[in-house]
Design a protein around this motif. Structure first.
Motif, short mmCIF file in Angstrom:
data_model
loop_
_atom_site.label_atom_id
_atom_site.label_comp_id
_atom_site.label_asym_id
_atom_site.label_seq_id
_atom_site.Cartn_x
_atom_site.Cartn_y
_atom_site.Cartn_z
N LYS A 10 16.16 41.75 -19.91
CA LYS A 10 16.05 43.19 -19.45
C LYS A 10 14.71 43.45 -19.61
O LYS A 10 14.20 44.33 -18.43
CB LYS A 10 17.17 44.05 -20.12
CG LYS A 10 18.52 43.85 -19.83
CD LYS A 10 19.36 44.78 -20.73
CE LYS A 10 20.91 44.68 -20.54
NZ LYS A 10 21.54 45.59 -21.53
N TYR A 11 14.00 43.29 -20.55
CA TYR A 11 12.48 43.18 -20.66
C TYR A 11 11.87 42.86 -19.48
O TYR A 11 10.98 43.38 -18.94
CB TYR A 11 11.98 42.75 -21.96
CG TYR A 11 10.73 43.04 -22.28
CD1 TYR A 11 10.19 44.40 -22.46
CD2 TYR A 11 9.77 42.12 -21.99
CE1 TYR A 11 8.86 44.67 -22.83
CE2 TYR A 11 8.11 42.51 -22.06
CZ TYR A 11 7.93 43.40 -22.54
OH TYR A 11 6.61 43.86 -22.62
N GLY A 62 9.38 46.11 -13.01
CA GLY A 62 9.92 47.05 -12.24
C GLY A 62 11.28 46.81 -11.42
O GLY A 62 11.31 47.54 -10.17
N LYS A 122 12.61 45.02 -16.43
CA LYS A 122 11.97 46.18 -16.70
C LYS A 122 10.31 46.04 -16.39
O LYS A 122 9.63 46.92 -15.94
CB LYS A 122 12.36 46.75 -17.91
CG LYS A 122 11.71 48.15 -18.38
CD LYS A 122 12.03 48.68 -19.67
CE LYS A 122 11.36 50.09 -19.83
NZ LYS A 122 11.88 50.73 -21.27
N ASN A 123 9.74 45.08 -17.13
CA ASN A 123 8.39 44.86 -17.01
C ASN A 123 7.87 44.74 -15.59
O ASN A 123 6.68 45.25 -15.28
CB ASN A 123 7.96 43.74 -17.86
CG ASN A 123 6.30 43.54 -17.93
OD1 ASN A 123 5.70 44.57 -18.47
ND2 ASN A 123 5.99 42.29 -17.94
N ASP A 129 20.03 41.96 -24.52
CA ASP A 129 18.90 42.15 -23.80
C ASP A 129 18.95 41.52 -22.60
O ASP A 129 17.95 41.41 -21.71
CB ASP A 129 17.56 41.89 -24.73
CG ASP A 129 17.51 40.23 -24.86
OD1 ASP A 129 18.60 39.70 -25.05
OD2 ASP A 129 16.19 39.87 -24.88
N SER A 131 15.29 46.68 -10.66
CA SER A 131 16.43 47.01 -11.31
C SER A 131 17.39 45.73 -11.27
O SER A 131 17.65 45.17 -10.17
CB SER A 131 17.28 48.09 -10.22
OG SER A 131 16.35 49.12 -10.54
#
Length: 243
Positions: A135-136, A142, A139-140, A102, A144
Motif C-alpha cells: 500500500k505504501y 499517488g 500511496k507513494n 500493508d 489508488s
C-alpha cells in the motif's frame, strides 16, 4: 534473540509505544502487537518502514546480522561509497498466502500482453493472476488500488529498460499525457507501452526507448479517432527479470 526481542528492545531504547509505531508506519496497532508477540513479523515495505522508524538497519532487525545502527563504520575504519539502497526483502509466497496489512492484490492481465513493438490483438481486458503490492508503494506514487492494473510487456521496442517479458503497473486514473512519461496506449485494438508526447492541435507522438529499431510515430487528433488511439493509463511501476 528473535525478531520480536529486537523489536521490543529497540522500542524500549527509543521509548516508543505501539501507538507511536502504528502512526509512523501506517499499519494497525494490532499488527504491532502481533510483531511484538511473535505471532508474525514485519516483511517487505513494512520492514523497511519499521526499521526507519526504529532508526536501525532492516537486516539487523530481521535477522540479527550486521550492524544495528544504519551508519555504523566497519572495523577497517573506512566506509564504502553506497550507490544503492534496500527497498525490501523478497519473501516466498503463493496464491494461498494471506495478504499482509500493508498489501493489496493488483490484477495481472496475464493473457493480455502489452505490445512493445508490433503489438498483439486483445479482445478485452480480463483478470488472470494477481501481483502483491505494498500500500505504501501505491500511496507513494499517488495511485489508488482500484485503479492499478499490471500487464506483461512483449517485444523489444522498450529495451533496455523494459525487455520482453517485463511486468508493468499502470494507473488507469492517469490518462492526461505528460511529455516523456510512459503510458499504456490502446491502438487499433492493440495494447502498446510507449513514451508519449503531446502534439500541437491535440495529436500524439509515440516514442520507443529502442530508437535504433523503432522510429517515432506521430498521429493527428483525426488519426487518433480513426485508429482508435487512446491512453489506457500511466506506467508507475515495473519489474524485470534479468537473463
Amino acid at each position: 534473540m528473535e525478531f520480536k526481542d529486537r523489536l521490543r528492545a529497540r522500542m524500549t531504547d527509543l521509548e516508543m509505544t505501539a501507538t507511536d509505531l502504528s502512526s509512523r508506519i501506517g499499519v494497525s496497532k494490532s499488527s504491532i502487537t502481533f510483531w511484538r508477540n511473535g505471532t508474525n513479523r514485519a516483511t517487505g515495505s513494512n520492514l523497511m518502514e519499521l526499521a526507519k522508524a526504529l532508526k536501525c538497519n532492516p537486516e539487523w532487525l530481521e535477522t540479527g546480522k550486521g550492524a544495528k545502527e544504519p551508519n555504523a563504520i566497519p572495523s577497517n575504519g573506512r566506509r564504502a561509497e553506497s550507490n544503492a539502497s534496500i527497498l525490501g526483502y523478497i519473501a516466498p509466497w503463493d496464491d494461498e498466502t494471506p495478504l499482509e496489512d500493508d498489501e493489496v492484490a493488483i490484477p495481472l492481465l496475464k493473457d493480455v500482453r502489452v505490445a512493445a513493438g508490433s503489438g498483439e490483438i486483445s479482445e478485452e481486458f480480463f483478470t488472470g493472476k494477481k501481483i502483491r503490492m505494498g500500500k505504501y508503494t501505491l500511496k507513494n506514487r499517488g495511485v489508488s488500488p482500484e485503479n492499478a492494473v499490471c500487464v506483461t510487456v512483449s517485444g523489444n521496442s522498450m529495451e533496455p529498460a523494459l525487455p520482453d517479458g517485463s511486468t508493468v503497473g499502470m494507473d488507469r486514473a492517469q490518462t492526461a499525457i505528460k511529455d516523456g512519461k510512459v503510458y499504456v496506449i490502446k491502438h487499433d485494438g492493440e495494447l502498446r507501452v510507449k513514451q508519449a508526447y503531446r502534439r500541437p492541435g491535440g495529436g500524439i507522438r509515440l516514442r520507443s526507448f529502442n530508437q535504433a529499431e523503432h522510429q517515432d510515430e506521430e498521429y493527428t487528433i483525426e488519426q487518433m479517432a480513426e485508429k482508435d488511439i487512446w491512453v489506457v493509463g500511466k506506467v508507475f511501476w515495473s519489474s524485470v527479470l534479468w537473463d
